[in-house]
Design a protein around this motif. Structure first.
Motif, PDB file in Angstrom:
ATOM      1  N   MET A   1       3.542 -12.207   7.861  1.00  0.00           N
ATOM      2  CA  MET A   1       2.860 -11.376   6.914  1.00  0.00           C
ATOM      3  C   MET A   1       3.677 -11.354   5.626  1.00  0.00           C
ATOM      4  O   MET A   1       4.880 -11.135   5.659  1.00  0.00           O
ATOM      5  N   ASP A   2       3.017 -11.550   4.511  1.00  0.00           N
ATOM      6  CA  ASP A   2       3.724 -11.609   3.237  1.00  0.00           C
ATOM      7  C   ASP A   2       3.358 -10.418   2.349  1.00  0.00           C
ATOM      8  O   ASP A   2       2.639  -9.507   2.761  1.00  0.00           O
ATOM      9  N   ARG A   3       3.881 -10.450   1.127  1.00  0.00           N
ATOM     10  CA  ARG A   3       3.662  -9.366   0.174  1.00  0.00           C
ATOM     11  C   ARG A   3       2.181  -9.145  -0.086  1.00  0.00           C
ATOM     12  O   ARG A   3       1.711  -8.014  -0.152  1.00  0.00           O
ATOM     13  N   LEU A   4       1.409 -10.195  -0.199  1.00  0.00           N
ATOM     14  CA  LEU A   4      -0.028 -10.084  -0.470  1.00  0.00           C
ATOM     15  C   LEU A   4      -0.756  -9.422   0.698  1.00  0.00           C
ATOM     16  O   LEU A   4      -1.642  -8.579   0.487  1.00  0.00           O
ATOM     17  N   ASP A   5      -0.380  -9.762   1.920  1.00  0.00           N
ATOM     18  CA  ASP A   5      -0.977  -9.110   3.091  1.00  0.00           C
ATOM     19  C   ASP A   5      -0.685  -7.605   3.070  1.00  0.00           C
ATOM     20  O   ASP A   5      -1.560  -6.784   3.341  1.00  0.00           O
ATOM     21  N   ARG A   6       0.568  -7.247   2.742  1.00  0.00           N
ATOM     22  CA  ARG A   6       0.920  -5.826   2.681  1.00  0.00           C
ATOM     23  C   ARG A   6       0.135  -5.117   1.583  1.00  0.00           C
ATOM     24  O   ARG A   6      -0.291  -3.970   1.742  1.00  0.00           O
ATOM     25  N   GLU A   7      -0.078  -5.810   0.469  1.00  0.00           N
ATOM     26  CA  GLU A   7      -0.857  -5.236  -0.629  1.00  0.00           C
ATOM     27  C   GLU A   7      -2.311  -5.028  -0.194  1.00  0.00           C
ATOM     28  O   GLU A   7      -2.912  -3.984  -0.463  1.00  0.00           O
ATOM     29  N   ILE A   8      -2.868  -5.988   0.508  1.00  0.00           N
ATOM     30  CA  ILE A   8      -4.236  -5.859   1.038  1.00  0.00           C
ATOM     31  C   ILE A   8      -4.325  -4.674   1.987  1.00  0.00           C
ATOM     32  O   ILE A   8      -5.259  -3.875   1.921  1.00  0.00           O
ATOM     33  N   LEU A   9      -3.350  -4.536   2.877  1.00  0.00           N
ATOM     34  CA  LEU A   9      -3.349  -3.407   3.814  1.00  0.00           C
ATOM     35  C   LEU A   9      -3.284  -2.074   3.079  1.00  0.00           C
ATOM     36  O   LEU A   9      -3.958  -1.106   3.460  1.00  0.00           O
ATOM     37  N   GLY A  10      -2.493  -2.026   2.021  1.00  0.00           N
ATOM     38  CA  GLY A  10      -2.399  -0.799   1.238  1.00  0.00           C
ATOM     39  C   GLY A  10      -3.733  -0.423   0.608  1.00  0.00           C
ATOM     40  O   GLY A  10      -4.144   0.741   0.628  1.00  0.00           O
ATOM     41  N   VAL A  11      -4.438  -1.408   0.069  1.00  0.00           N
ATOM     42  CA  VAL A  11      -5.755  -1.152  -0.532  1.00  0.00           C
ATOM     43  C   VAL A  11      -6.742  -0.712   0.540  1.00  0.00           C
ATOM     44  O   VAL A  11      -7.505   0.245   0.350  1.00  0.00           O
ATOM     45  N   LEU A  12      -6.728  -1.383   1.696  1.00  0.00           N
ATOM     46  CA  LEU A  12      -7.647  -1.008   2.778  1.00  0.00           C
ATOM     47  C   LEU A  12      -7.352   0.387   3.317  1.00  0.00           C
ATOM     48  O   LEU A  12      -8.270   1.090   3.738  1.00  0.00           O
ATOM     49  N   GLN A  13      -6.099   0.800   3.290  1.00  0.00           N
ATOM     50  CA  GLN A  13      -5.775   2.157   3.722  1.00  0.00           C
ATOM     51  C   GLN A  13      -6.354   3.185   2.760  1.00  0.00           C
ATOM     52  O   GLN A  13      -6.759   4.258   3.170  1.00  0.00           O
ATOM     53  N   GLU A  14      -6.393   2.853   1.487  1.00  0.00           N
ATOM     54  CA  GLU A  14      -6.984   3.757   0.501  1.00  0.00           C
ATOM     55  C   GLU A  14      -8.498   3.791   0.629  1.00  0.00           C
ATOM     56  O   GLU A  14      -9.115   4.837   0.468  1.00  0.00           O
ATOM     57  N   ASP A  15      -9.111   2.623   0.875  1.00  0.00           N
ATOM     58  CA  ASP A  15     -10.568   2.528   0.942  1.00  0.00           C
ATOM     59  C   ASP A  15     -10.946   1.395   1.894  1.00  0.00           C
ATOM     60  O   ASP A  15     -11.051   0.245   1.491  1.00  0.00           O
ATOM     61  N   ALA A  16     -11.153   1.739   3.159  1.00  0.00           N
ATOM     62  CA  ALA A  16     -11.458   0.728   4.171  1.00  0.00           C
ATOM     63  C   ALA A  16     -12.853   0.129   3.984  1.00  0.00           C
ATOM     64  O   ALA A  16     -13.180  -0.867   4.606  1.00  0.00           O
ATOM     65  N   ARG A  17     -13.675   0.732   3.119  1.00  0.00           N
ATOM     66  CA  ARG A  17     -15.041   0.239   2.889  1.00  0.00           C
ATOM     67  C   ARG A  17     -15.154  -0.609   1.623  1.00  0.00           C
ATOM     68  O   ARG A  17     -16.254  -0.986   1.222  1.00  0.00           O
ATOM     69  N   ILE A  18     -14.047  -0.938   0.989  1.00  0.00           N
ATOM     70  CA  ILE A  18     -14.059  -1.709  -0.245  1.00  0.00           C
ATOM     71  C   ILE A  18     -14.667  -3.095   0.011  1.00  0.00           C
ATOM     72  O   ILE A  18     -14.472  -3.677   1.082  1.00  0.00           O
ATOM     73  N   SER A  19     -15.410  -3.613  -0.959  1.00  0.00           N
ATOM     74  CA  SER A  19     -16.000  -4.947  -0.805  1.00  0.00           C
ATOM     75  C   SER A  19     -14.909  -6.004  -0.942  1.00  0.00           C
ATOM     76  O   SER A  19     -13.857  -5.760  -1.556  1.00  0.00           O
ATOM     77  N   TYR A  20     -15.153  -7.185  -0.384  1.00  0.00           N
ATOM     78  CA  TYR A  20     -14.179  -8.262  -0.513  1.00  0.00           C
ATOM     79  C   TYR A  20     -14.013  -8.658  -1.983  1.00  0.00           C
ATOM     80  O   TYR A  20     -12.928  -9.016  -2.411  1.00  0.00           O
ATOM     81  N   ARG A  21     -15.075  -8.571  -2.758  1.00  0.00           N
ATOM     82  CA  ARG A  21     -15.002  -8.886  -4.189  1.00  0.00           C
ATOM     83  C   ARG A  21     -14.026  -7.943  -4.878  1.00  0.00           C
ATOM     84  O   ARG A  21     -13.128  -8.371  -5.602  1.00  0.00           O
ATOM     85  N   ASP A  22     -14.195  -6.618  -4.622  1.00  0.00           N
ATOM     86  CA  ASP A  22     -13.313  -5.633  -5.255  1.00  0.00           C
ATOM     87  C   ASP A  22     -11.895  -5.707  -4.697  1.00  0.00           C
ATOM     88  O   ASP A  22     -10.920  -5.549  -5.439  1.00  0.00           O
ATOM     89  N   LEU A  23     -11.766  -5.951  -3.392  1.00  0.00           N
ATOM     90  CA  LEU A  23     -10.452  -6.111  -2.781  1.00  0.00           C
ATOM     91  C   LEU A  23      -9.730  -7.293  -3.426  1.00  0.00           C
ATOM     92  O   LEU A  23      -8.560  -7.192  -3.824  1.00  0.00           O
ATOM     93  N   GLY A  24     -10.429  -8.416  -3.535  1.00  0.00           N
ATOM     94  CA  GLY A  24      -9.832  -9.594  -4.148  1.00  0.00           C
ATOM     95  C   GLY A  24      -9.398  -9.341  -5.586  1.00  0.00           C
ATOM     96  O   GLY A  24      -8.303  -9.747  -5.993  1.00  0.00           O
ATOM     97  N   ALA A  25     -10.240  -8.631  -6.335  1.00  0.00           N
ATOM     98  CA  ALA A  25      -9.903  -8.322  -7.724  1.00  0.00           C
ATOM     99  C   ALA A  25      -8.642  -7.451  -7.797  1.00  0.00           C
ATOM    100  O   ALA A  25      -7.804  -7.637  -8.682  1.00  0.00           O
ATOM    101  N   ARG A  26      -8.491  -6.519  -6.871  1.00  0.00           N
ATOM    102  CA  ARG A  26      -7.324  -5.621  -6.886  1.00  0.00           C
ATOM    103  C   ARG A  26      -6.029  -6.359  -6.573  1.00  0.00           C
ATOM    104  O   ARG A  26      -4.968  -5.962  -7.044  1.00  0.00           O
ATOM    105  N   VAL A  27      -6.102  -7.413  -5.744  1.00  0.00           N
ATOM    106  CA  VAL A  27      -4.869  -8.105  -5.338  1.00  0.00           C
ATOM    107  C   VAL A  27      -4.734  -9.505  -5.931  1.00  0.00           C
ATOM    108  O   VAL A  27      -3.789 -10.216  -5.608  1.00  0.00           O
ATOM    109  N   GLY A  28      -5.673  -9.887  -6.781  1.00  0.00           N
ATOM    110  CA  GLY A  28      -5.567 -11.179  -7.453  1.00  0.00           C
ATOM    111  C   GLY A  28      -6.070 -12.363  -6.649  1.00  0.00           C
ATOM    112  O   GLY A  28      -5.542 -13.468  -6.779  1.00  0.00           O
ATOM    113  N   LEU A  29      -7.088 -12.146  -5.816  1.00  0.00           N
ATOM    114  CA  LEU A  29      -7.678 -13.225  -5.017  1.00  0.00           C
ATOM    115  C   LEU A  29      -9.181 -13.287  -5.254  1.00  0.00           C
ATOM    116  O   LEU A  29      -9.782 -12.323  -5.734  1.00  0.00           O
ATOM    117  N   SER A  30      -9.783 -14.395  -4.847  1.00  0.00           N
ATOM    118  CA  SER A  30     -11.240 -14.471  -4.840  1.00  0.00           C
ATOM    119  C   SER A  30     -11.761 -13.651  -3.660  1.00  0.00           C
ATOM    120  O   SER A  30     -11.004 -13.303  -2.742  1.00  0.00           O
TER     121      SER A  30
END
Length: 143
Positions: free
Chosen positions: A1-30
């Motif tokens: 697990m790397d820094r990006l995975d931890r960042e994704i987990l942090g976002v999902l903890q804040e909002d587990a219903r976030i769309s993949y589009r918005d999740l990707g935008a928050r962490v710099g991914l498609s």
């Protein structure tokens, strides 16, 4: 697990219903890359569901992470304590240690009321005479 995975987990903890589009935008991914990473985290067992339950070993947390130094009552054996403490909610690690205490217990608690309930149960159900609790304020990510 790397820094990006931890960042994704942090976002999902804040909002587990976030769309993949918005999740990707928050962490710099498609959106597709975000979806792929979440899928891998689920397959690896880091994410066990979308009710904001994240494996504490993953380096993220929900609520409080606490370290409890425990001294057993004279009438409590190590075996009795270990059996009892592992049935309590939020216990993530129990380590028999040297020094002024018998055990170091790592646990999670949703809030201070949950922590208070856990400490009361340690005394009542697990044979703890004395405890000293430290609350983690932040953790530096392991490299």
């Amino acid at each position: 697990m790397d820094r990006l995975d931890r960042e994704i987990l942090g976002v999902l903890q804040e909002d587990a219903r976030i769309s993949y589009r918005d999740l990707g935008a928050r962490v710099g991914l498609s959106a597709n890359a975000a979806s792929d990473r979440v899928g891998r985290l689920r397959r690896d067992g880091v994410i066990r569901g979308f009710t904001v339950i994240v494996d504490p070993a993953a380096g993220t947390r929900t609520g409080l992470v606490v370290f409890i130094d425990v001294t057993l009552r004279m009438d409590t054996t190590n075996e009795v304590f270990e059996r009892a403490v592992l049935t309590l909610p939020g216990i993530t690690e129990v380590v028999h240690v040297t020094g002024g205490h018998d055990y170091l217990v790592r646990a999670t608690a949703a809030d201070t009321a949950s922590l208070d309930a856990l400490l009361r149960r340690l005394r009542r159900d697990a044979g703890v005479a004395h405890s000293n609790t430290r609350v983690a304020l932040r953790a530096a990510p392991a490299s």
